[in-house]
Write a protein that holds these residues in place. Structure first.
Motif, PDB file in Angstrom:
ATOM      1  N   TYR A   1     169.716 -99.032 -38.859  1.00 58.15           N
ATOM      2  CA  TYR A   1     170.460-100.033 -39.611  1.00 58.15           C
ATOM      3  C   TYR A   1     169.595-100.636 -40.706  1.00 58.15           C
ATOM      4  CZ  TYR A   1     173.563 -99.656 -35.665  1.00 58.15           C
ATOM      5  OH  TYR A   1     174.395 -99.170 -34.697  1.00 58.15           O
TER       6      TYR A   1
ATOM      7  N   HIS B   1     169.397-104.011 -42.843  1.00 61.12           N
ATOM      8  CA  HIS B   1     169.896-105.381 -42.858  1.00 61.12           C
ATOM      9  C   HIS B   1     169.267-106.103 -44.034  1.00 61.12           C
ATOM     10  CE1 HIS B   1     171.344-109.225 -41.395  1.00 61.12           C
ATOM     11  NE2 HIS B   1     170.144-109.704 -41.633  1.00 61.12           N
ATOM     12  N   GLN B   2     170.089-106.795 -44.785  1.00 61.86           N
ATOM     13  CA  GLN B   2     169.563-107.578 -45.902  1.00 61.86           C
ATOM     14  C   GLN B   2     170.313-108.892 -46.002  1.00 61.86           C
ATOM     15  OE1 GLN B   2     170.309-104.687 -48.931  1.00 61.86           O
ATOM     16  NE2 GLN B   2     172.241-105.592 -49.525  1.00 61.86           N
ATOM     17  N   ARG B   3     169.628-109.887 -46.501  1.00 66.63           N
ATOM     18  CA  ARG B   3     170.275-111.186 -46.703  1.00 66.63           C
ATOM     19  C   ARG B   3     171.347-111.040 -47.777  1.00 66.63           C
ATOM     20  NH1 ARG B   3     164.729-113.069 -47.378  1.00 66.63           N
ATOM     21  NH2 ARG B   3     165.330-113.248 -49.538  1.00 66.63           N
ATOM     22  N   ARG B   4     172.387-111.811 -47.664  1.00 66.21           N
ATOM     23  CA  ARG B   4     173.468-111.760 -48.662  1.00 66.21           C
ATOM     24  C   ARG B   4     172.942-112.024 -50.062  1.00 66.21           C
ATOM     25  NH1 ARG B   4     178.385-114.857 -45.556  1.00 66.21           N
ATOM     26  NH2 ARG B   4     178.463-113.365 -43.862  1.00 66.21           N
TER      27      ARG B   4
ATOM     28  N   GLN C   1     168.639 -98.853 -51.430  1.00 63.78           N
ATOM     29  CA  GLN C   1     169.474 -98.434 -50.301  1.00 63.78           C
ATOM     30  C   GLN C   1     169.789 -96.942 -50.411  1.00 63.78           C
ATOM     31  OE1 GLN C   1     172.839-100.904 -49.366  1.00 63.78           O
ATOM     32  NE2 GLN C   1     173.980 -99.184 -48.573  1.00 63.78           N
TER      33      GLN C   1
END
Length: 93
Positions: free
Chosen positions: A59, A61-64, A76
């Protein structure tokens, strides 16, 4: 025949596990993504051709707040391409 080892060490860090296997301390169960270069260099040897995928997956995951910054999509795309290349090289379905 008794197959119980006389001694054992349990490590939970993939880097340490691979280093110890390279140094002749025994065998390692390692993530192929972490071990790919060492396998290709012949520093580690896979005694079996079987490869298994991790059912939970990988996965990103990144901050908005990061999602709209320039280069995020490029990173990405690059990362997912690297994972696909790895699967192809390691013959993982």
């Amino acid at each position: 025949m008794d197959t119980t080892p006389k001694s054992s060490t349990t490590l939970d860090d993939c880097t340490l596990i691979m280093r110890e296997a390279i140094n002749g301390a025994g065998i390692a169960l390692a993530d192929t993504m972490m071990a790919q270069d060492l396998l290709q260099q012949g520093k580690l040897v896979a005694p079996f051709s079987a490869r298994h995928t991790y059912p939970a997956g990988i996965y990103l995951h990144q901050r908005r707040s990061i999602g709209n910054k320039p280069g995020t999509g490029l990173f990405q795309d690059w990362l997912l391409s690297e994972v696909e290349d790895h699967k192809r090289v390691m013959a993982i379905a």
